[in-house]
Design an enzyme around this catalytic site. Structure first.
Site, PDB file in Angstrom:
ATOM      1  N   LYS A  41       0.841  -1.204   0.000  1.00  0.00           N
ATOM      2  CA  LYS A  41       0.000   0.000   0.000  1.00  0.00           C
ATOM      3  C   LYS A  41       0.878   1.257   0.000  1.00  0.00           C
ATOM      4  O   LYS A  41       2.085   1.178   0.288  1.00  0.00           O
ATOM      5  CB  LYS A  41      -0.903  -0.009   1.235  1.00  0.00           C
ATOM      6  N   ARG A 139     -10.409   0.050  14.773  1.00  0.00           N
ATOM      7  CA  ARG A 139     -10.331   0.840  13.546  1.00  0.00           C
ATOM      8  C   ARG A 139     -11.343   0.309  12.540  1.00  0.00           C
ATOM      9  O   ARG A 139     -12.424   0.859  12.400  1.00  0.00           O
ATOM     10  CB  ARG A 139      -8.901   0.785  12.993  1.00  0.00           C
ATOM     11  N   ARG A 224       0.991 -10.893   6.913  1.00  0.00           N
ATOM     12  CA  ARG A 224       0.894  -9.675   6.108  1.00  0.00           C
ATOM     13  C   ARG A 224       2.003  -8.668   6.425  1.00  0.00           C
ATOM     14  O   ARG A 224       1.739  -7.574   6.919  1.00  0.00           O
ATOM     15  CB  ARG A 224      -0.447  -8.977   6.367  1.00  0.00           C
ATOM     16  N   TYR A 268      16.000  30.574   6.452  1.00  0.00           N
ATOM     17  CA  TYR A 268      14.864  31.349   6.960  1.00  0.00           C
ATOM     18  C   TYR A 268      14.900  31.481   8.479  1.00  0.00           C
ATOM     19  O   TYR A 268      15.115  30.502   9.189  1.00  0.00           O
ATOM     20  CB  TYR A 268      13.547  30.648   6.591  1.00  0.00           C
ATOM     21  N   MET A 316      11.756  24.476   1.323  1.00  0.00           N
ATOM     22  CA  MET A 316      10.927  23.620   0.481  1.00  0.00           C
ATOM     23  C   MET A 316      11.774  22.792  -0.481  1.00  0.00           C
ATOM     24  O   MET A 316      11.525  21.600  -0.697  1.00  0.00           O
ATOM     25  CB  MET A 316       9.937  24.478  -0.314  1.00  0.00           C
TER      26      MET A 316
HETATM   27  C1  LIG Z   1      -0.265  -1.821   6.785  1.00  0.00           C
HETATM   28  C2  LIG Z   1      -0.888  -3.085   7.189  1.00  0.00           C
HETATM   29  C3  LIG Z   1      -0.110  -4.237   7.376  1.00  0.00           C
HETATM   30  C4  LIG Z   1       1.405  -4.233   7.302  1.00  0.00           C
HETATM   31  O1  LIG Z   1       1.944  -3.773   8.494  1.00  0.00           O
HETATM   32  P1  LIG Z   1       3.520  -3.657   8.744  1.00  0.00           P
HETATM   33  O2  LIG Z   1       3.631  -3.190  10.129  1.00  0.00           O
HETATM   34  O3  LIG Z   1       4.022  -2.682   7.743  1.00  0.00           O
HETATM   35  O4  LIG Z   1       4.101  -5.004   8.531  1.00  0.00           O
HETATM   36  C5  LIG Z   1      -0.773  -5.419   7.654  1.00  0.00           C
HETATM   37  N1  LIG Z   1      -2.124  -5.452   7.761  1.00  0.00           N
HETATM   38  C6  LIG Z   1      -2.891  -4.371   7.605  1.00  0.00           C
HETATM   39  C7  LIG Z   1      -4.369  -4.465   7.747  1.00  0.00           C
HETATM   40  C8  LIG Z   1      -2.300  -3.146   7.327  1.00  0.00           C
HETATM   41  O5  LIG Z   1      -3.065  -2.056   7.193  1.00  0.00           O
END
Ligand SMILES: *Cc1c(COP(=O)(O)O)cnc(C)c1O
Length: 377
Positions: A41, A139, A224, A268, A316
């Site tokens: 993502k 969430r 994941r 700045y 910037m």
């Molecule tokens: C972003 C996300 C992950 C991955 O998490 P990491 O900490 O980057 O390994 C896994 N599951 C869900 C639902 C996420 O949103």
């Protein structure tokens, strides 16, 4: 915005060989029979989702995960064939995209079930989904007490095909992992209800990078990981648990160099005033490139294998560093803002600590003006 291949030397180099290294380290960690869903993502945490996904696909990754359908569409258009899970669920008009681009949505709302069923009927097809239960993250996910009712709704539609059940951990840093165990237990109960109702599924998943490293037994049959694939850590404490290689090097070159006398204000607001004869280098990178303004008078960069402090406010498009103590610096010298140079290394975690954030945000914020350059395909 068009980014030219040559020109400004500010680039984010992404080493796909190191991505492979991290992927293999994670593979070694996960229990036998457990598959891997790589989370790509937010443009693969700023590394470039298409290139990263194509590489992971070559390595045999089982599944890819993105936050929103648009990110899935981008991957399909980039030639990615692997199954893609939409972790964040669907929005108003996404049902059509789900079918057209062969995406698998995570579902936790009854109206999503209905919209997807309707679209499936129209197309005379089935729709494959993963169902999400909230076990304590607060969430997304069906609240546990509404889970049986939600499952009834799932059973009501003959067009819905459940491929997976998931939840998400929230307290990965917790000493002892009590809450993690608690969440895992609730997940088991939720899964038992699914089985009782006679709903079949293929995947059970809950663990991201942190949990799969610290509590591999809370993995289900799919994990994941995101951040660790990129060689960064959920928090510095994880550094001792698994050895990874950061895959991104953020670098540029000295754009301008000048000797200044003591008492000279830099940038700045004049928040930095030289105390001695100084050599100040101007770097062509700024907060518009994701180099945080919080690094003003705090950050460090690597030049000629040594650390040089950021002086004055990050602008910037430019950042000034004091190179008085580094011999032989010249215009055009390579500067590493994040990554390794010689024996020195600046990690995303180091920067995160200075800007009061986490490695994730540091990586995601690297701007789109910075070209990603790939090596080790
Ligand atoms: C972003 C996300 C992950 C991955 O998490 P990491 O900490 O980057 O390994 C896994 N599951 C869900 C639902 C996420 O949103």
């Amino acid at each position: 915005m068009k980014v030219f291949a040559s020109g400004r030397p500010t680039v984010a180099e992404v080493d796909l060989k190191s991505l492979e290294f991290n992927y293999r380290r994670l593979q070694e960690r996960i229990p036998k029979g457990v598959k891997l869903l790589a989370v790509v993502k937010a443009d693969a945490y700023g590394h470039g989702a298409i290139q990263v996904s194509l590489k992971l696909e070559k390595l045999g990754v089982e599944y890819l995960g993105v936050a929103i359908p648009e990110e899935g569409v981008e991957l399909r258009r980039g030639g990615v064939k692997a199954p893609i899970l939409i972790l964040g669920g669907i929005f108003g008009r996404d049902a059509d995209r789900i079918f057209r681009f062969h995406l698998t949505p995570v579902v936790f709302r009854k109206d999503s079930l209905q919209v997807l069923s309707k679209e499936a009927e129209r197309r005379r097809r089935k729709v494959r989904v993963h169902l999400k239960v909230d076990t304590g993250m607060g969430r997304l996910g069906v609240p546990f007490i509404l889970w049986p009712d939600f499952l009834k709704e799932v059973k009501r539609s003959c067009k819905i095909e459940v491929e997976g059940i998931l939840s998400h951990f929230s307290m990965m840093d917790e000493e002892g992992g009590n809450f993690t165990q608690h969440q895992w237990k609730i997940f088991q109960e939720a899964v038992a209800m699914v089985k009782e109702m006679g709903v079949s599924f293929q995947y059970l998943h809950m663990a991201s990078s942190a949990t799969l490293t610290r509590f591999p037994s809370c993995s289900g049959n799919l994990v994941r990981p995101g951040i660790m694939l990129y060689g960064a850590y959920p928090s510095p404490a994880f550094r001792d648990l698994i050895q990874l290689k950061p895959i991104m090097t953020l670098k540029t070159r000295v754009h301008f160099l000048k000797h200044v006398s003591p008492g000279t204000k830099i940038s700045y607001g004049g928040t930095f005033v030289t105390k001695r004869e100084s050599l100040i280098a101007t770097l062509p990178i700024g907060y518009a490139d994701g180099y945080s303004r919080h690094l003003s008078n705090r950050g460090e960069v690597l030049i000629r294998g040594k650390r040089a402090p950021v002086v004055g406010s990050v602008c910037m498009d430019f950042t000034m560093v004091d190179v008085t103590d580094i011999p032989h610096v010249t215009m055009g010298d390579e500067v590493v803002l994040m990554g390794r140079q010689g024996k020195e290394q600046i990690t995303a975690e180091e920067i995160a600590e200075k800007v009061n954030s986490i490695s994730y945000e540091v990586l995601c914020l690297i701007g789109k003006r910075v070209p990603r350059i790939y090596k080790g395909q």
